[in-house]
Scaffold this motif. Sequence first.
Motif, PDB file in Angstrom:
ATOM      1  N   ASP A   1     -14.023  11.025  10.733  1.00  0.00           N
ATOM      2  CA  ASP A   1     -15.855  10.679  10.496  1.00  0.00           C
ATOM      3  C   ASP A   1     -15.853  10.149  10.208  1.00  0.00           C
ATOM      4  N   LEU A   2     -15.472   8.281  10.263  1.00  0.00           N
ATOM      5  CA  LEU A   2     -16.393   7.237   9.030  1.00  0.00           C
ATOM      6  C   LEU A   2     -16.261   6.687  10.764  1.00  0.00           C
ATOM      7  N   ASP A   3     -15.683   6.760  11.320  1.00  0.00           N
ATOM      8  CA  ASP A   3     -15.154   5.898  12.988  1.00  0.00           C
ATOM      9  C   ASP A   3     -14.658   5.192  12.818  1.00  0.00           C
ATOM     10  N   TYR A   4     -14.405   4.542  12.154  1.00  0.00           N
ATOM     11  CA  TYR A   4     -12.873   3.297  12.049  1.00  0.00           C
ATOM     12  C   TYR A   4     -11.475   3.535  12.826  1.00  0.00           C
ATOM     13  N   SER A   5     -11.674   2.033  12.956  1.00  0.00           N
ATOM     14  CA  SER A   5     -10.117   1.715  14.056  1.00  0.00           C
ATOM     15  C   SER A   5      -8.689   2.281  12.732  1.00  0.00           C
ATOM     16  N   SER A   6      -8.603   2.960  13.442  1.00  0.00           N
ATOM     17  CA  SER A   6      -7.165   3.030  12.735  1.00  0.00           C
ATOM     18  C   SER A   6      -6.203   1.898  12.321  1.00  0.00           C
ATOM     19  N   THR A   7      -6.816   0.486  13.272  1.00  0.00           N
ATOM     20  CA  THR A   7      -6.035  -0.513  12.104  1.00  0.00           C
ATOM     21  C   THR A   7      -6.519  -0.949  11.013  1.00  0.00           C
ATOM     22  N   THR A   8      -7.774  -0.695  11.295  1.00  0.00           N
ATOM     23  CA  THR A   8      -8.293  -0.847   9.504  1.00  0.00           C
ATOM     24  C   THR A   8      -7.840   0.093   8.211  1.00  0.00           C
ATOM     25  N   ALA A   9      -8.021   1.282   9.226  1.00  0.00           N
ATOM     26  CA  ALA A   9      -7.416   2.377   8.279  1.00  0.00           C
ATOM     27  C   ALA A   9      -5.622   1.457   7.976  1.00  0.00           C
ATOM     28  N   ARG A  10      -4.875   1.197   8.510  1.00  0.00           N
ATOM     29  CA  ARG A  10      -3.702   0.470   7.936  1.00  0.00           C
ATOM     30  C   ARG A  10      -3.715  -0.660   7.549  1.00  0.00           C
ATOM     31  N   TYR A  11      -4.553  -1.369   7.530  1.00  0.00           N
ATOM     32  CA  TYR A  11      -5.343  -2.493   6.658  1.00  0.00           C
ATOM     33  C   TYR A  11      -5.462  -1.933   5.518  1.00  0.00           C
ATOM     34  N   VAL A  12      -6.525  -0.887   5.785  1.00  0.00           N
ATOM     35  CA  VAL A  12      -6.537  -0.040   3.823  1.00  0.00           C
ATOM     36  C   VAL A  12      -5.639  -0.144   2.867  1.00  0.00           C
ATOM     37  N   HIS A  13      -4.191   1.243   4.345  1.00  0.00           N
ATOM     38  CA  HIS A  13      -3.560   1.515   3.195  1.00  0.00           C
ATOM     39  C   HIS A  13      -2.486   0.185   2.525  1.00  0.00           C
ATOM     40  N   ARG A  14      -2.635  -0.850   3.532  1.00  0.00           N
ATOM     41  CA  ARG A  14      -1.779  -2.427   2.996  1.00  0.00           C
ATOM     42  C   ARG A  14      -2.377  -2.635   1.724  1.00  0.00           C
ATOM     43  N   THR A  15      -3.125  -3.103   1.804  1.00  0.00           N
ATOM     44  CA  THR A  15      -4.511  -3.768   0.272  1.00  0.00           C
ATOM     45  C   THR A  15      -3.614  -2.302  -0.540  1.00  0.00           C
ATOM     46  N   LEU A  16      -4.179  -0.998  -0.796  1.00  0.00           N
ATOM     47  CA  LEU A  16      -3.251  -0.372  -1.281  1.00  0.00           C
ATOM     48  C   LEU A  16      -2.500  -0.231  -2.274  1.00  0.00           C
ATOM     49  N   SER A  17      -1.197  -0.263  -0.953  1.00  0.00           N
ATOM     50  CA  SER A  17      -0.070   0.033  -1.506  1.00  0.00           C
ATOM     51  C   SER A  17      -0.065  -1.213  -2.394  1.00  0.00           C
ATOM     52  N   LYS A  18       0.197  -2.659  -1.186  1.00  0.00           N
ATOM     53  CA  LYS A  18       0.140  -3.400  -2.881  1.00  0.00           C
ATOM     54  C   LYS A  18      -0.228  -3.678  -4.007  1.00  0.00           C
ATOM     55  N   ALA A  19      -1.629  -2.903  -4.165  1.00  0.00           N
ATOM     56  CA  ALA A  19      -2.273  -3.028  -5.823  1.00  0.00           C
ATOM     57  C   ALA A  19      -1.596  -1.872  -6.645  1.00  0.00           C
ATOM     58  N   PHE A  20      -1.138  -0.575  -6.197  1.00  0.00           N
ATOM     59  CA  PHE A  20      -0.100   0.577  -7.017  1.00  0.00           C
ATOM     60  C   PHE A  20       0.950   0.080  -7.433  1.00  0.00           C
ATOM     61  N   GLU A  21       1.600  -0.771  -6.370  1.00  0.00           N
ATOM     62  CA  GLU A  21       2.828  -1.554  -6.447  1.00  0.00           C
ATOM     63  C   GLU A  21       2.905  -2.080  -7.892  1.00  0.00           C
ATOM     64  N   ASP A  22       1.889  -3.852  -7.890  1.00  0.00           N
ATOM     65  CA  ASP A  22       1.418  -3.987  -9.037  1.00  0.00           C
ATOM     66  C   ASP A  22       1.089  -2.945 -10.311  1.00  0.00           C
ATOM     67  N   ALA A  23       0.713  -1.930  -9.760  1.00  0.00           N
ATOM     68  CA  ALA A  23       0.444  -1.098 -11.074  1.00  0.00           C
ATOM     69  C   ALA A  23       1.306  -0.729 -11.489  1.00  0.00           C
TER      70      ALA A  23
END
Length: 198
Positions: free
Chosen positions: A107-129
């Motif tokens: 929908d927002l036309d970001y690259s799959s690489t950007t989505a992967r970076y978002v996933h990595r950041t969220l994964s780290k943040a939720f692991e700390d949670a």
Amino acid sequence: MVRVRDPQTGKSKPVWHTVHGEEEDAKKKLSELLYHLDRGTYVAPSRLTVGQYLDKWLEDRRHEIAWNTYRGYKRNIELAKPEIGDIRLDQLKPVDLRRLYRTLIKDLDYSSTTARYVHRTLSKAFEDAVNVYEVLSRNPARKVPAPEVDEFEPVVIRTSDDLYSLLSAAASSIHFPLIVFLLATGLRRGPSVAGRRF
């Protein structure tokens, strides 16, 4: 309802959990709660939203990480918040993350690489949670595969015709002076800037 030991008084107290669905859903939730109580990984329900948690997590890490890392985390969090920021942290599901990545790419036309970076950041943040802040009993990002990165074919400038094509295509861009400057000098970002802390 489950009974949980109050760390301040040492006495057990009732904690109510609302389950939307059928009786089977309630039984499944109870089984999950008892499992976490037994293992000592139970986390009491909270009204903390994903957005509030991510902002706090980023602020807490601000002085521990390099400037570029902080800037990347902040960008990834800002991309995630419109889709999942208002969800209560303890109610975030893997399917919410799948929807986020699909929205970013489709929908927002970001690259799959950007989505992967978002996933990595969220994964780290939720692991700390789970492990540092103890506000989650499990990391929802662990059950979601990182978005597949599209293959990237770099464009190599080999001839003066290639260079002319690039400059012609970029002529109307606001970045045109920067592109000319970089082509003329061959400058690259140095480690002193990339690794700077603040």
